[in-house]
Design an enzyme around this catalytic site. Structure first.
Site, PDB file in Angstrom:
ATOM      1  N   PRO A   1       0.776  -1.246   0.000  1.00 20.68           N
ATOM      2  CA  PRO A   1       0.000   0.000   0.000  1.00 20.68           C
ATOM      3  C   PRO A   1       0.809   1.298   0.000  1.00 20.68           C
ATOM      4  CG  PRO A   1       0.062  -0.911   2.208  1.00 20.68           C
ATOM      5  CD  PRO A   1       0.769  -1.904   1.326  1.00 20.68           C
ATOM      6  N   CYS A   2       1.490   1.561  -1.108  1.00 20.17           N
ATOM      7  CA  CYS A   2       2.238   2.814  -1.207  1.00 20.17           C
ATOM      8  C   CYS A   2       1.308   4.026  -1.278  1.00 20.17           C
ATOM      9  CB  CYS A   2       3.168   2.775  -2.411  1.00 20.17           C
ATOM     10  SG  CYS A   2       2.357   2.385  -3.971  1.00 20.17           S
ATOM     11  N   HIS A   3       0.014   3.798  -1.549  1.00 17.82           N
ATOM     12  CA  HIS A   3      -0.934   4.912  -1.602  1.00 17.82           C
ATOM     13  C   HIS A   3      -1.185   5.519  -0.221  1.00 17.82           C
ATOM     14  CE1 HIS A   3      -3.312   1.222  -0.925  1.00 17.82           C
ATOM     15  NE2 HIS A   3      -4.115   1.991  -0.199  1.00 17.82           N
TER      16      HIS A   3
END
Length: 221
Positions: A171-173
């Protein structure tokens, strides 16, 4: 040699491509990529030998396996050598189905994305960010410093986050600019805002947080 297999996925945010490998040392298969088509660094590192599942292959591959059909090693799909790749792709597709439906997707599929040692340290740190939480690039750098005992620049962390080849699942978001801005996401700020809202993060109209949400809660997503 492990063979790379790819499959398309129709997400609410546009088409995606997933990649996985299976071989003598990876009988169960590992996910190596998950990209929004056309994003920055789209399919970076994907070898020219990657084989897309489509038409009859897809009918016997992960899409069918996800719904309980399909036979690994079926004729015309690459045989048992690709069975592990199908299995992990089926798991990844089911994970994405649950995630985009707003449900707990459960454990992530096995991951083995290509990258440098530093990139893997950053990507591992991303996996500690719970669903519905956010962290700044600077905060992530401090977390990494505490973990490794080595000085870490926020800019270097940002570069590694942007190069994350497994969108959504890693989850780089959930990483924001120091001022809460939705910067640096390879899939674009609109997708980043959509994903955060799906996870329950309250975003103002301009897509900027007054401050990062404290890390806490369940470790899923």
């Amino acid at each position: 040699m492990p063979r790379t297999v790819t499959v398309s996925y129709d997400s609410p945010l546009g088409p995606m491509t997933l990649a996985a490998v299976a071989g003598p040392q990876r009988a169960e298969g590992v996910l190596t990529g998950c990209w929004f088509d056309g994003q920055r660094h789209d399919r970076a590192g994907l070898g020219t030998d990657a084989r897309a599942l489509g038409g009859p292959d897809a009918a016997q591959g992960p899409q069918a396996a996800r719904s309980g059909g399909g036979a690994h090693g079926a004729p015309g799909t690459g045989g048992a050598a690709d069975g592990g790749a199908w299995a992990v792709l089926a798991q990844a597709l089911a994970w994405l189905d649950a995630y985009f439906a707003g449900r707990d997707p459960g454990p992530r599929p096995a991951l083995a994305a290509p990258g440098t040692r530093f990139q893997h340290l950053v990507w591992d740190e991303l996996l500690t960010l719970p669903r519905g939480s956010t962290r700044t690039y600077g905060g992530l750098a401090r977390d990494l410093e505490a973990r490794t005992g080595r000085r870490c620049a926020a800019r270097a962390v940002g570069g590694a986050v942007a190069r994350n080849p497994v969108s959504v699942i890693v989850p780089c978001h959930r990483v924001l600019g120091a001022d809460g801005s939705l910067t640096g996401y390879a899939g674009g700020s609109e997708r980043k805002a959509w994903l955060l809202r799906l996870e329950g993060v309250a975003l103002p109209v301009d897509g900027r947080l007054a401050g990062p949400v404290a890390v806490g809660g369940e470790h899923h997503g």
